[in-house]
Design an enzyme around this catalytic site. Structure first.
Site, PDB file in Angstrom:
ATOM      1  N   GLU A 162       0.878  -1.556  -0.242  1.00 42.87           N
ATOM      2  CA  GLU A 162      -0.012   0.193  -0.259  1.00 42.87           C
ATOM      3  C   GLU A 162       1.120   0.942  -0.185  1.00 42.87           C
ATOM      4  OE1 GLU A 162      -3.604  -0.660   2.975  1.00 42.87           O
ATOM      5  OE2 GLU A 162      -3.738  -1.802   2.114  1.00 42.87           O
TER       6      GLU A 162
ATOM      7  N   HIS B 182     -10.890   9.273   7.701  1.00 42.91           N
ATOM      8  CA  HIS B 182     -10.867   8.307   7.838  1.00 42.91           C
ATOM      9  C   HIS B 182     -10.580   7.162   8.750  1.00 42.91           C
ATOM     10  CE1 HIS B 182     -10.874   4.503   6.217  1.00 42.91           C
ATOM     11  NE2 HIS B 182      -8.969   4.098   6.617  1.00 42.91           N
TER      12      HIS B 182
ATOM     13  N   ARG C  83      -0.893   8.400   9.320  1.00 42.22           N
ATOM     14  CA  ARG C  83      -0.128   7.171   9.597  1.00 42.22           C
ATOM     15  C   ARG C  83      -0.671   6.836   8.703  1.00 42.22           C
ATOM     16  NH1 ARG C  83      -4.701   2.870   8.944  1.00 42.22           N
ATOM     17  NH2 ARG C  83      -6.010   4.188   7.951  1.00 42.22           N
TER      18      ARG C  83
END
Length: 518
Positions: free
Chosen positions: A110, A336, A371
């Site tokens: 990712e 999110h 993050r």
């Protein structure tokens, strides 16, 4: 004998309870276990440097780079070093992580990761599969008492700042909706995030920041509250909450295009779609504001494999009339994840005696200003395990059930949806992907006025959480990670963590400037 109360039925709460065993504990949750938990909606998976060619050092380096100078390196290294053990714990609890034909765990990549290190379940089903396995494990563990339909309202403490229990409301039909007090020697706060403070969020409706507000009102220290992560690719299909198009799609090669078919992410960062999330979110936001309707195009990279490789995203798209095999997916940024929260040490201990915080409600320092993808589930299980071990070390193996005292009939009031909508609108418009001082100050004043005037307990707590974020964002006069200000676009030379003012101090400041309300 000592008693332990776990507030919250998501990943962090369930994992804490399981790791406490055989020490007895009680979990309370407003909904059946796993429902209303952001963890169950997580699509990507868990980051763990356990693959060939990867290392803890690389995982640490990637996390620090994403965190834009605000990560606590000691905490990051601790988290990355314990990832392997926590993955094996999850396997032991029955989580069916993807494996190859040789039986090895399959790992994907990712954004901002330098290696394939995301452990997944059926492409985008990790959160749901993990929660299903943990709920089953909790229900078969004799030492865990589960009380569903119970919502914590306030933390109670002695004058020396020792937390001794929580005021609660029983909303299960068997309790005929009553208020009460639950006495415990140790409390673990695992209430999740703040997503529903924003009009567009990928979080479930229950993620209203109520645990954050509860801890702050009790006097717990709140750190880095201004750092709110916006996922770049929520499905822009008019749903609330907004379904997520997992970052793993971009990891598989999906690209971002505008409504004319032009790829735009590379203009913002050399890594394009796999740049850090704050950069990709701002790139998508820029296209969205300009009316060029950004879209995620997986046709070439994934194509016919989409239904099998990413069943959750595929189902959401098809329900909205979109076929991602043959069509680009309209996307927009959505709140999110909250990097800030209740400040803790390496064992989940907060600034209040007897109170622990784990999961998204906590700020351990591992995420910094931004993050790294799929570190959130890892953080939850690592620090839940550490908190459980610390509690067991202090209390031993012998425990008693949490006592329920002073039960009384409650008088529930309907939620004022107009006030809730006002909070969500102000946070989305003024504290979103792009911020500026004058707009934030005006919104902060509106939020404070609403907090003072509301008669709703829910709105009071929502505005408390919102003001922690708002005041911290206004005080941070720079752009760093997920916090971007057009009036302070540069990053300050020295990184500093922030501490939110206590709610009472915010009220005093407001009244000093605006006068008491009639």
């Amino acid at each position: 004998m000592a008693s332990v109360l776990v507030i919250g039925g998501g990943l962090a709460g369930l994992f804490t309870a399981l790791k406490l065993s055989p020490l007895p504990c009680t979990i309370i949750s407003p909904l059946p276990l796993g429902q209303g938990a952001s963890s169950a909606w997580a699509q990507g998976g868990i980051a763990a440097a356990i693959g060939e060619g990867d290392s803890v050092d690389k995982h640490v380096a990637d996390t620090l780079a994403a965190g834009a100078g605000l990560c606590d390196e000691r905490m990051v290294r601790l988290m990355a070093s314990e990832a392997n053990d926590r993955i094996h714990d999850l396997l032991g609890f029955g989580v069916p992580f993807d494996r190859d034909l040789g039986g090895r765990l399959v790992q994907s990549r990712e954004a901002a990761h330098s290696a394939n290190r995301i452990v997944r379940v059926r492409g985008d089903m990790a959160g749901a599969a993990i929660m299903e396995a943990l709920v089953a494990a909790v229900r078969r563990t004799p030492s865990i008492r589960v009380l569903e339909g119970v919502e914590a309202l306030e933390l109670e403490k002695w004058p020396d700042d020792t937390v001794i229990g929580a005021s609660v409301e029983f909303i299960h039909e068997n309790f005929d909706r009553a208020g009460g007090f639950m006495r415990a020697d140790r409390i673990v706060l695992a209430t999740g995030g703040i997503g529903q403070l924003f009009a567009r969020s990928t979080n479930p409706p229950e993620a209203r920041g109520l645990g954050l507000a509860m801890a702050s009102l009790a006097g717990a220290r709140i750190a880095n509250a201004e750092f709110v992560q916006f996922h770049p690719t929520a499905l822009d299909i008019g749903m609330d909450p907004a379904p997520l198009a997992t970052e793993a799609l971009r990891g598989e090669g999906a690209i971002l295009i505008d409504n004319a078919g032009k790829r735009f992410a590379l203009a913002h960062h050399p890594d394009g779609e796999l740049a850090p999330r704050d950069i990709v979110a701002r790139a998508v936001f820029e296209e969205w504001v300009a009316g060029r309707r950004p879209m995620l195009d997986a046709r070439a990279a994934i194509g016919d494999r989409f239904p099998e490789a990413f069943p959750a995203v595929y189902a959401r798209c098809r329900a909205a009339g979109i076929d991602p095999v043959t069509e680009p997916i309209p996307v927009a940024p959505a709140e999110h994840y909250h990097m800030g929260g209740v400040a803790t040490d390496e064992n989940g201990l907060t600034s209040l005696k007897g109170l622990y915080a784990v999961g998204e409600v906590a700020c351990t320092g591992v995420h910094g200003a931004n993050r790294l993808a799929s570190n959130s589930l890892l953080e939850a299980v690592v620090f839940a395990a550490r908190a459980a071990e610390h509690v067991r070390t202090e209390l031993g193996e012998a425990g008693s059930p949490v006592r329920i005292l002073d039960r009384s009939i409650a008088n529930p009031q309907p939620e004022p949806m107009d006030e809730i909508a006002t909070v969500r609108r102000l946070m989305a418009e003024r504290f979103g992907v792009v911020r500026n001082g004058p707009d934030m100050q005006a919104a902060l004043d509106e939020l404070m006025a609403l907090r003072i005037s509301t008669r709703s307990r829910t709105v009071f707590r929502m505005t408390t959480a919102a003001l922690l974020i708002a005041s911290s964002a206004l005080e941070r006069q720079e752009s760093r990670g997920a916090h971007f200000r057009t009036d302070y676009p540069e990053t300050a030379p020295a990184a500093r963590a922030s501490e939110a003012p206590f709610p009472g101090l915010l009220v005093e400041r407001y009244l000093a400037t605006n006068g008491a309300l009639a």
